[in-house]
Design a protein around this motif. Structure first.
Motif, mmCIF file in Angstrom:
data_model
loop_
_atom_site.group_PDB
_atom_site.id
_atom_site.type_symbol
_atom_site.label_atom_id
_atom_site.label_comp_id
_atom_site.label_asym_id
_atom_site.label_seq_id
_atom_site.Cartn_x
_atom_site.Cartn_y
_atom_site.Cartn_z
ATOM 1 N N ALA A 73 0.843 -1.192 0.000
ATOM 2 C CA ALA A 73 0.000 0.000 0.000
ATOM 3 C C ALA A 73 0.881 1.245 0.000
ATOM 4 C CB ALA A 73 -0.910 0.028 1.223
ATOM 5 N N VAL A 74 0.607 2.132 -0.942
ATOM 6 C CA VAL A 74 1.253 3.443 -0.926
ATOM 7 C C VAL A 74 0.165 4.456 -0.615
ATOM 8 C CG1 VAL A 74 2.732 5.065 -2.139
ATOM 9 C CG2 VAL A 74 2.786 2.633 -2.770
ATOM 10 N N SER A 75 0.276 5.103 0.511
ATOM 11 C CA SER A 75 -0.762 6.031 0.941
ATOM 12 C C SER A 75 -0.177 6.979 1.968
ATOM 13 C CB SER A 75 -1.930 5.252 1.567
ATOM 14 O OG SER A 75 -2.792 6.141 2.255
ATOM 15 N N PRO A 76 -0.520 8.268 1.888
ATOM 16 C CA PRO A 76 0.039 9.194 2.875
ATOM 17 C C PRO A 76 -0.520 8.991 4.272
ATOM 18 C CG PRO A 76 -1.421 10.353 1.338
ATOM 19 C CD PRO A 76 -1.288 8.937 0.845
ATOM 20 N N PHE A 90 -4.379 -4.290 5.088
ATOM 21 C CA PHE A 90 -4.227 -5.541 4.356
ATOM 22 C C PHE A 90 -2.848 -5.708 3.733
ATOM 23 C CE2 PHE A 90 -8.696 -4.575 4.493
ATOM 24 C CZ PHE A 90 -9.215 -5.780 4.930
ATOM 25 N N ALA A 91 -2.070 -4.653 3.797
ATOM 26 C CA ALA A 91 -0.834 -4.660 3.026
ATOM 27 C C ALA A 91 0.292 -5.327 3.789
ATOM 28 C CB ALA A 91 -0.454 -3.233 2.676
ATOM 29 N N ASP A 92 1.174 -5.969 3.039
ATOM 30 C CA ASP A 92 2.378 -6.504 3.641
ATOM 31 C C ASP A 92 3.370 -5.391 3.928
ATOM 32 O OD1 ASP A 92 1.791 -9.349 3.576
ATOM 33 O OD2 ASP A 92 1.701 -9.038 1.424
ATOM 34 N N GLU A 93 3.295 -4.354 3.142
ATOM 35 C CA GLU A 93 4.138 -3.191 3.435
ATOM 36 C C GLU A 93 3.390 -1.918 3.115
ATOM 37 O OE1 GLU A 93 8.344 -3.093 2.974
ATOM 38 O OE2 GLU A 93 8.287 -5.067 2.027
ATOM 39 N N TRP A 94 3.707 -0.905 3.865
ATOM 40 C CA TRP A 94 3.069 0.401 3.706
ATOM 41 C C TRP A 94 4.154 1.427 3.422
ATOM 42 C CZ3 TRP A 94 1.669 3.761 8.497
ATOM 43 C CH2 TRP A 94 1.096 4.974 8.081
ATOM 44 N N LEU A 95 4.025 2.084 2.299
ATOM 45 C CA LEU A 95 4.965 3.148 1.954
ATOM 46 C C LEU A 95 4.223 4.480 2.056
ATOM 47 C CD1 LEU A 95 6.607 1.526 -1.229
ATOM 48 C CD2 LEU A 95 7.236 1.236 1.172
ATOM 49 N N PRO A 96 4.385 5.182 3.182
ATOM 50 C CA PRO A 96 3.626 6.419 3.381
ATOM 51 C C PRO A 96 4.289 7.610 2.683
ATOM 52 C CG PRO A 96 4.801 5.841 5.395
ATOM 53 C CD PRO A 96 5.210 4.836 4.356
ATOM 54 N N ALA A 97 4.193 7.636 1.382
ATOM 55 C CA ALA A 97 4.791 8.735 0.619
ATOM 56 C C ALA A 97 4.055 10.033 0.911
ATOM 57 C CB ALA A 97 4.740 8.417 -0.861
ATOM 58 N N GLN A 98 4.791 11.108 0.965
ATOM 59 C CA GLN A 98 4.179 12.430 1.135
ATOM 60 C C GLN A 98 3.187 12.689 -0.005
ATOM 61 O OE1 GLN A 98 4.711 14.790 3.576
ATOM 62 N NE2 GLN A 98 5.866 13.243 4.655
ATOM 63 N N PRO A 99 2.071 13.364 0.302
ATOM 64 C CA PRO A 99 1.055 13.568 -0.734
ATOM 65 C C PRO A 99 1.640 14.176 -2.014
ATOM 66 C CG PRO A 99 0.266 14.376 1.383
ATOM 67 C CD PRO A 99 1.701 13.984 1.582
ATOM 68 N N GLY A 100 1.303 13.567 -3.121
ATOM 69 C CA GLY A 100 1.647 14.139 -4.425
ATOM 70 C C GLY A 100 3.070 13.890 -4.876
ATOM 71 N N THR A 101 3.835 13.124 -4.100
ATOM 72 C CA THR A 101 5.231 12.888 -4.486
ATOM 73 C C THR A 101 5.424 11.512 -5.119
ATOM 74 O OG1 THR A 101 5.814 11.929 -2.342
ATOM 75 C CG2 THR A 101 6.028 14.319 -2.555
ATOM 76 N N ASP A 102 4.333 10.851 -5.451
ATOM 77 C CA ASP A 102 4.391 9.444 -5.858
ATOM 78 C C ASP A 102 5.284 9.193 -7.071
ATOM 79 O OD1 ASP A 102 1.968 8.334 -4.085
ATOM 80 O OD2 ASP A 102 1.482 10.298 -4.881
ATOM 81 N N ALA A 103 5.373 10.195 -7.935
ATOM 82 C CA ALA A 103 6.182 9.971 -9.136
ATOM 83 C C ALA A 103 7.657 9.789 -8.776
ATOM 84 C CB ALA A 103 6.008 11.134 -10.117
ATOM 85 N N ALA A 104 8.101 10.435 -7.714
ATOM 86 C CA ALA A 104 9.505 10.270 -7.312
ATOM 87 C C ALA A 104 9.756 8.844 -6.863
ATOM 88 C CB ALA A 104 9.850 11.262 -6.198
ATOM 89 N N LEU A 105 8.819 8.314 -6.099
ATOM 90 C CA LEU A 105 8.929 6.930 -5.644
ATOM 91 C C LEU A 105 8.915 5.975 -6.840
ATOM 92 C CD1 LEU A 105 8.893 4.721 -3.468
ATOM 93 C CD2 LEU A 105 6.433 5.094 -3.217
ATOM 94 N N ALA A 106 7.998 6.209 -7.756
ATOM 95 C CA ALA A 106 7.893 5.319 -8.925
ATOM 96 C C ALA A 106 9.127 5.434 -9.811
ATOM 97 C CB ALA A 106 6.637 5.649 -9.717
ATOM 98 N N MET A 107 9.670 6.632 -9.905
ATOM 99 C CA MET A 107 10.892 6.773 -10.711
ATOM 100 C C MET A 107 12.051 6.000 -10.090
ATOM 101 S SD MET A 107 11.305 10.516 -12.393
ATOM 102 C CE MET A 107 12.579 9.972 -13.532
ATOM 103 N N ALA A 108 12.140 6.053 -8.772
ATOM 104 C CA ALA A 108 13.216 5.315 -8.109
ATOM 105 C C ALA A 108 13.042 3.812 -8.317
ATOM 106 C CB ALA A 108 13.244 5.655 -6.625
#
Lengths: 1236, 457
Positions: A295-298, A306-324
């Motif tokens: 789950a990626v959610s702020p 339900f998620a095995d892992e939670w990546l609490p990305a700051q709102p609206g920064t998801d593209a940086a995470l996806a690029m990495a």
């Protein structure tokens, strides 16, 4: 066991026991020997209450026509003619023995629907605001009973008009007779068409899939009048613009049952339990099959549980995470070692091997290049048909440039017949020039925007390049590696030193500084995603949603997601790919619906308008938009956006024919047509000349001129002002003319548009008439002039479908429409009848000049070679309709025949057939079937034609004229596509060639649809639907420039905005753009926080948020969720009254304080409107606002591009989004004494 | 042996999405009427949280259920029944309306009927009890999804019990949902509390009902029920409760809450039990042994002796067959993944729960381990976001072992099935490590994941 060792089990003490033993014979039941309890059988009359309560007379199948993707089939229970309650149907056809099923489908909101039927908020009778009704009656009396003259007098007399316009939203409704209300509306429409033109009216009704006939009948009525329908998918910001950009498709996604087939699932900004309630179980259950879930959610959203892992990305920064993640995938699976499955996939199905010209830059220190345009056959001297749209790649064997099959150049010309496919033959595409003997390493400059302010900068990286045909070229793949910061030995430029290098865009460490997600986690999830895809051959999936899709830069966010699923070969594979669910956009029986709704059986083309631009201009939000669009541009751009406001760019798009623009000209299009006829000139010559002389102008270049106002807006199946109206207070002030709480300043003179005329006085109340049909009181009905009482979803016939499941099923009336309510179908027929009567002698038959934009899925897509903009106004080229100007089409309209045409299937269906996504269907057989099935119309304009006089007949027509529901059409459509593609397709539908799904079938049970060329997936043999399966398995091209999925976009405006490739862009900086306080600061108005409006647990948009059951299960009124840290800063406790204030407006709500929320961000769940428990605001002294009182529109220039390959207009396919996620607000505790 | 049949339910909390559809469909069908506006036979509460009515699990305060006397006898916690009879006219100890919530509605009529006025018309909240304007302060689900946490979760009686500091940091947030209906207990303390003898268990299926003719409105049952699942209808003056939808069950359709559960997490089935052994089991001295004791009361429907005894007890053959293919029996006794809610109340509740498998790998993954790897799997169980101690206080009177065992079985199923999913050779050591065979874990997977309609009910 201890209990067995216990000596004697017994109750209480001996005395009690003795007493109770004595008393047990007095009781009716059998007291247990141990005296513990009583059992009883028989004689249960005492429980008859519950038996009676459960009894009912009948159960009727229906569903809920609400924009939620649910499309759930329900049992509606009826007793004594009263709807009692509802529960879910469980009779969906099976998905197969090894899979969970679709039963039951439904959610608490749907389960609470029947409350509306008899609720006190039900609109039972037609209402008109008293002051208007009185004005109308008096004016009609003065005008000898002429309704149109009466309306003309009212709206033509400023004092009279002002009286009812100013009263909007301030109570004072009175009951009207149906005939009178309909006459009033029809009179307004006749007057408007005659005086201002049909394009000064507009219809707004979203999401046809949620009730196709109810939508279609009104759209059809508008089409017959020549009035535009406003788009909704882009306006809602649900349209992921990345989809047209990458796939050339509006949106096509897997059904939820296909999640089951995935073995790695990322939920990215999509809170499945809350927003996909009936489908969430697929994810939950797939975990038991060993699916890993991320789950990626702020915030700690419901799905995180339900998620095995939670990546609490700051709102609206998801593209940086996806690029990495993409950085890791490219490095580990493409560069360090080659993963065969991925390599084969991307060379066949993406633009990665295609060649791009590198343009030399003037640089002080050494040579550098920028990415230019795709190399086409024409660039290499090719002169064959459509050579400018045949993109080129290098063959690994011959090392020569070749044009593979399947590019846009093969799609429309005669020479392309049989060649528009993805068969490579002997060609072996060369993915990279790295290691090519003729290649040289060169430096490229690429834009980056990762400063929090969003300001652009450049980065210097290297690619291998080769000279071909006199130009230096590289591949998209090589550019992508450079853009993602994945270096290779020997390439020049600045590269990251490793994953832990935060200084260079693309690395896991770089994203950590932006998103707060640990670098190691980002790298690991990216790696796992790809490993799983490699092992499972593409069964990694990303479910993405509004949490990431409603930002200004959502298209770039989504492109970084799509890069992940495309690089790893997941797209077009069951269990893999993107799964975007925002909006119930999939009308499965598409062709029949489109024919019906656009009235293409009577006249073509209909007017359709991009909703966002329409509202941006109509509500005067442009006057408050001081942003110079140069701020969005790449430092490598040419400056073409500098000094241009969004309104300027809308005007550019309109005059180049990219996007539709209605009202189009500052003339009535009927009078324009008359003038053309009088002149004897060609329409184009006449229009060009008049534009040149200045007598004629584009309406969008002077939106505040009285002649250019929208005059009549009809809203049905929607709560525009309580839900989707981004910038609600601007709507109230300028479009409606009611009281508002707008606080923004108009743009200063030096920040105003260059091409759009500024009028000193901003209009207030542009609309002459706001007409709404609804079954409940909403923020829209409150401001409407006329409210017509609508039947609910349990009171009519209709059809429903969704992308979440593969069925079509029916609405049915459990009861007839009660009180004076009517179905939308009956209302529009009544309106059409009165309109036609009033048109006689006033309008009769007129010719209408329709300006049509350059259309997707037609040869118009080849209007702009290389996407090089030729603006006829600036660039000294001619305005040529269909090339760099809208096409001009004269359409004859017999306004007295509107009612007759509305209820009959017109002759163009026979002579022209229907065209969907470029495929033309011959409708001869369905029409003859419909004539027999529905009967023929006797008399009137539709005489002898198949009848469409009832909602059930219209349902039948939609089903008969669509491939998904008529096997013969599906097969015929595939045969026609086989001609163009030269690949076998018709077998996909052959199993159902003789099958015609009837309305009765859909009433009996949800009915699975037939695989059809209207969509890109396959249900053949009982498969789960997944998008682009046919493209991948049958080598059918995507509807794009290269015919493949695009990483690279080479239109001039895409390079200008720095988004040729996927890139991270932060949320808009409201401090920099609009002077809002810095995030985190505390001032007089409170703490400054990000203001997000995600979808609610207790409503579907605004529907149900006023429902007593939902209110009882939640906090009973508008709320804003905030973190304990932010609450503490302003002294707020849970359930305190607070006010949220920014330049756009004022909101009063109660606080929900929770550790679930991250500091610095608040949620006001979507579409909490002003009807329930909204007090007077301290800040404004007026009624508190809705969630969208804190937002406004931001137009992204790249969404306005048209006329070029996949970047060409179609209704709800492409257009600027009404995004709202980048906003900030101040929050403070207010007085706890509230007044209503 | 005295065989009786009990209609029972298991809810798989691991699948619960907290959507409250069950609550709404139940409310619509049964309690959408005057006198019971505040009543939700089925409710869903967020844990950690206070529940509905708030803090109902604090039996120190509410005195629900049974306790053992010093002499080992079972007695109502609120006082023996003699005491009940002797104090019948005094007000019983029960939650007041603010502990449930004051039901309300809105002045919706104003939206249409408002005269021409300065402000935009609005529907103001007003009490359904008094008709007066009110500020909404509490509801049946006020702390949904951690609303008001950590301030409100401080009062969660379970957290108090485990002495756990409320985890107030954003990063360590956890939650799960607990849907609740009447437990239709084998040893109902409500029935034992009723001075009128109006509450009874149906002989054939064990459903606990209130005889609406006999009920005198003493409300002792409200006190007696530790789950607070008996409600007082303030209009009729009678007690009302979940009926296990007996008018539906009798004609072979599942309860409303079960059939409308979109999480597909509710199972219904028949369990055979030895009525002669209920009191003994309920009197088990050590709270930790109550879970096992209750299981020991259930009878194996495949045992020929049980089948004979059932026949003698007049239980129809098809009921015995139903008990054999009962998903409840399978989940409680075969796979041993379902646990009772608060066995320490000693009511022998018959709605059981599979505890939730909250993010397993989060903590391990930080160290770079993949917890899906079966080598790491069981270590990961102790790293759950939801403290095992919290679940144990709900389901095993605080004993962590049975909870850990269940979670290990669920985790093993995921790990085993991942190999199946990806077409790898399966690993028998995974089920073996949790005491199951490959066939058993596949059968359990079928019941939990595929969960066809016919197999859920």
């Amino acid at each position: 066991m201890n209990s067995r060792e216990h000596p004697v089990a017994a109750l209480d003490d001996p005395l009690t026991e003795a007493l109770l033993r004595a008393g047990r014979h007095l009781r009716p039941g059998v007291v247990s020997a141990d005296l513990r309890t009583i059992t009883r059988e028989g004689g249960r009359e005492a429980d008859s209450f519950y038996r009676d309560r459960w009894s009912y007379d009948k159960v009727v199948r229906s569903t809920h026509g609400v924009n939620c993707t649910g499309s759930c089939s329900w049992k509606v229970y009826v007793k004594d003619g009263i709807i009692t309650w509802e529960s879910q149907q469980t009779d969906y056809p099976t998905v197969g023995p090894d899979s969970p099923e679709y039963e039951p489908r439904g959610c608490p909101r749907g389960a609470a629907f029947s409350w509306y039927t008899y609720s006190p908020t039900r609109v039972r009778y037609p209402y008109v605001r008293g002051v208007l009704l009185q004005l109308y009656r008096e004016a009609k009396a003065r005008n000898n009973g002429d309704p149109v003259a009466a309306w003309a007098e009212i709206v033509g007399t400023p004092q009279l008009r002002e009286r009812y316009v100013k009263a909007r939203g301030s109570g004072g409704f009175v009951r009207a007779h149906w005939d009178e209300a309909v006459e009033l509306a029809a009179a307004a429409q006749v007057h408007t068409i005659r005086t201002w033109g049909p394009d000064r009216m507009a219809g707004f009704s979203p999401i046809p899939a949620m009730s196709m006939v109810s939508h279609g009948v009104g759209a059809r009525y508008h089409a017959l009048l020549g009035a535009p329908m406003l788009s909704f998918y882009d306006w809602y910001a649900d349209l992921p613009v990345a989809s047209p950009q990458v796939f050339g498709d509006q949106t096509d996604v897997p059904e939820s049952g296909d999640w089951w087939n995935s073995s790695y699932l990322i939920m990215w900004g999509s809170n499945l339990p809350v927003t996909r309630t009936p489908d969430a179980h697929w994810m939950v259950e797939a975990r038991y099959r060993g699916q890993k879930v991320i789950a990626v959610s702020p915030d700690y959203a419901d799905n995180v549980k339900f998620a095995d892992e939670w990546l609490p990305a700051q709102p609206g920064t998801d593209a940086a995470l996806a690029m990495a993640m993409g950085h890791v995938v490219l490095k580990e699976f493409f560069v360090d070692r080659q993963t065969q499955y991925f390599h084969d996939y991307v060379t066949r199905f993406t633009d990665l091997p295609f060649l791009v010209t590198l343009d030399e830059l003037d640089e002080q220190d050494g040579q550098a290049y920028t990415a230019g345009k795709f190399v086409t056959s024409a660039d290499l001297g090719g002169t064959e048909e459509n050579a400018a749209f045949k993109t080129v790649l290098l063959d690994r064997t011959t090392r020569q440039p070749v044009v593979p099959n399947g590019t846009l150049g093969d799609r429309f010309g005669d020479a392309g017949v049989g060649r528009w496919n993805l068969k490579l033959g002997d060609v072996s595409p060369q993915l990279s020039l790295y290691g090519d003997a003729d290649a040289e390493p060169v430096q490229v400059l690429l834009p980056r925007f990762d400063e929090p302010s969003g300001a652009g900068a450049t980065m210097r990286r290297g690619v291998p390049a080769r000279r071909i045909g006199g130009r230096l070229v590289t591949t998209v793949f090589d550019l992508l590696l450079a853009n993602y910061g994945v270096g290779r030995d020997g390439l020049p430029g600045d590269w990251p030193s490793g994953y832990d290098d935060p200084s260079q865009p693309g690395t896991p460490a770089w994203q950590e500084e932006i998103t707060s997600v640990p670098a190691a986690a980002a790298a690991r999830i990216g790696r796992e995603f790809a490993e799983n895809a490699a092992e499972s051959q593409g069964r990694s999936m990303i479910v993405m949603g509004a949490g990431t899709n409603h930002y200004f830069h959502s298209d770039t966010i989504y492109r970084t997601f799509l890069a992940l699923v495309t690089l790893t070969g997941c797209q077009g594979v069951n269990g893999g790919g993107w799964a975007h669910y925002v909006g119930q956009e999939k009308v499965r029986p598409l062709t029949g619906y489109s024919m019906y709704a656009a009235a293409s059986d009577w006249s073509r083309p209909p007017r359709t308008m991009i909703g966002t631009a329409f509202f941006y201009l109509a509500t005067d939000q442009w006057r408050y938009d001081q942003a110079d669009n140069g701020h969005l541009a790449s430092p490598l751009g040419t400056g073409r956006f500098a000094g241009r406001t969004a309104a300027d760019l809308i005007a550019t798009s309109a005059r180049l024919g990219w996007m539709p623009s209605y009202p189009t000209f500052n003339w009535n299009p009927l009078e324009l047509a008359d003038a053309i006829e009088r002149s004897g000139e060609q329409p184009a010559d006449f229009v060009r000349a008049e534009l040149g002389s200045g007598k004629l102008g584009f309406a969008c270049e002077d939106p505040d001129a009285e002649a250019n106002w929208p005059r009549v807006l009809t809203v049905w199946r929607s709560n525009l002002l309580g839900s989707s109206a981004k910038g609600d207070e601007y709507f109230l002030k300028h479009l409606i003319g009611a009281q508002d709480s707008l606080r923004a300043e108009e743009a200063a003179p030096d920040a105003r548009p260059a091409d759009v005329r500024w009028r000193d006085e901003a209009p207030a109340g542009k609309l002459d008439l706001l007409l709404t049909m609804d079954f409940r009181m909403t923020s829209t009905t409150l401001f409407s002039d006329i409210v017509l009482p609508a039947a609910t979803w349990y009171e009519k016939h209709d059809l429903s479908s969704t992308d979440m499941h593969p069925f079509v099923h029916a609405f049915n009336p459990a009861i007839p429409p009660p009180w004076q309510t009517r179905t939308d179908f009956d209302t529009f027929h009544a309106l059409a009848k009165r309109f036609s009567e009033l048109a006689a002698g006033r309008l009769d038959t007129r010719t209408d000049l329709v300006a049509v934009p350059l259309m997707h899925d037609t040869a118009d897509a080849m209007a702009t070679p290389h996407g090089m903009v030729r603006d006829w106004r600036d660039d000294g080229v001619d305005a040529v309709p269909g090339v760099n100007f809208p096409k001009l089409v004269l359409v004859e309209r017999d306004y007295t025949a509107v009612a007759g045409k509305l209820g009959a299937l017109g002759p163009l269906a026979d002579s022209l057939g229907a065209t969907t996504k470029g495929i033309t269907f011959d409708l001869t057989k369905p029409i003859s079937y419909l004539g027999a099935k529905n009967g023929l119309v006797r008399g009137g304009a539709g005489a002898g034609r198949p009848a469409l006089g009832t909602d059930a007949q219209a349902c039948e027509a939609i089903l008969a004229m669509s491939g998904t529901t008529n096997g013969q059409l599906a097969v015929a459509g595939y045969h026609s596509l086989e001609q163009r593609t030269g690949v076998q397709l018709a077998d996909l539908a052959a199993e159902h060639e003789g099958k015609q799904i009837t309305f009765a079938d859909t009433q009996a049970r949800p009915t699975p649809v037939i695989t059809s060329p209207e969509w890109s997936g396959s249900e053949t043999g009982g498969r789960r639907y997944s998008a682009f399966v046919v493209n991948v398995e049958r080598e059918k091209p995507w509807h794009t420039l290269t015919g493949r999925m695009h990483f690279f976009l080479d239109h001039d405006w895409m390079s200008e905005i720095g988004e040729q490739l996927p890139v991270y862009r932060p949320p808009l900086d409201m401090h920099r753009l609009f002077g809002e306080p810095q995030l985190g600061s505390v001032g007089e108005l409170g703490v400054s926080v990000r203001y997000l409006t995600p979808h609610s647990k207790w409503s579907i948009h605004s529907e149900y948020q006023d429902n007593l059951f939902m209110l009882s299960l939640s906090r009973g009124g508008p709320t804003i969720w905030m973190s304990p840290q932010d609450a503490k800063k302003v002294g707020v406790s849970d359930n305190d009254w607070i006010e949220a204030v920014n330049r756009n407006g004022v909101i009063v709500a109660r606080a929900i304080v929770s550790q679930r929320m991250p500091e610095g961000t608040v949620y006001m769940y979507h579409a909490q409107e002003r009807v329930v428990d909204v007090p007077i605001a301290e800040t404004s002294g007026k009624r508190g606002g809705i969630h969208n009182s804190g937002t406004r529109l931001f137009i992204k220039p790249s969404h306005l591009i048209g006329g070029y390959a996949q970047l060409a207009y179609a209704f709800n396919y492409l257009g600027p989004t009404g995004n709202q996620r980048d906003e900030v607000t101040m929050i403070r505790r207010r007085s706890q004494e509230v007044q209503y | 042996m005295r065989v009786m049949a009990q209609m029972s339910m298991v809810m798989n909390l691991d699948k619960c999405i907290g959507c409250h559809t069950c609550s709404v469909t139940c409310k619509q069908a049964w309690t959408n009427r005057a006198g019971v506006e505040y009543v939700w036979f089925n409710n869903v509460e967020t844990r950690p949280g206070q529940g509905y009515p708030r803090t109902y699990e604090d039996q120190e305060r509410w005195n629900g259920g049974w306790k053992l006397t010093r002499r080992g006898r079972l007695t109502l916690r609120a006082g023996g029944r003699l005491k009940k009879l002797s104090t019948i006219f005094s007000n019983p100890l029960l939650p007041n309306i603010s502990d449930y919530y004051e039901p309300w509605t809105y002045d919706y009529e104003n939206l249409i009927a408002a005269p021409a006025q300065q402000h935009i018309p609005v529907a103001q909240p007003k009490s359904l009890l008094t008709g007066r304007p009110m500020k909404v302060q509490w509801s049946a689900n006020w702390d949904d999804a951690l609303g008001g946490a950590p301030e409100l979760t401080k009062n969660d009686p379970i957290l108090a019990k485990i002495g756990e500091q409320v985890r107030t940091e954003f990063e360590n947030t956890y939650l799960f949902y607990l849907p609740r209906i009447c437990e239709h207990c084998l040893n109902p303390s409500c029935a034992a509390s009723c001075p009128s003898g109006a509450i009874y268990k149906r002989t054939e299926d064990g459903i606990v009902l209130v005889d609406q003719d006999k009920c005198r409105g003493w409300r002792m049952c409200v006190t007696g029920c530790p789950y607070k699942k008996i409600y007082f209808n303030h209009r009729t003056g009678k007690a009302e409760k979940c009926t296990f939808c007996f008018p539906r069950i009798e004609v072979g359709i599942p309860t409303v809450c079960a059939e409308t559960c979109v999480g597909r997490l509710r199972y219904i089935g028949v369990v055979l039990y030895d009525a002669d052994r209920v009191l003994e089991a309920a009197s088990t001295p050590d709270d930790h042994d109550l879970y096992a004791a209750q299981r020991s009361v259930f009878l194996d429907p495949d045992d020929p002796a049980v089948q004979r005894a059932a026949e003698e007890a007049g239980i129809p053959h098809d009921w015995v067959q139903a008990a054999q293919r009962s998903p409840i029996w399978a989940l409680i006794s075969k796979y041993q993944v379902a646990l009772p809610l608060h066995p320490e109340y000693r009511t022998m509740p018959m709605v059981w729960y599979i505890p939730p498998l909250s993010p397993v790998v989060d903590v391990l993954a930080k160290d770079g381990h993949d917890a899906e790897d079966s080598g790491n799997l069981f270590g990961a169980i102790d790293a759950l976001r939801i403290p095992i101690g919290y679940l144990a206080e709900l389901f095993t009177a605080g004993d962590p072992k049975p909870v850990r065992d269940v979670l290990a079985r669920l985790a093993a199923m995921r790990s085993y099935m991942r190999d199946v999913n990806l077409g790898r050779p399966t690993r028998p050591d995974i089920p073996d490590a949790v005491g199951m065979s490959e066939a058993e874990i596949r059968d359990m997977y079928r019941l939990l994941a595929i969960a066809k309609y016919d197999e859920r009910y």
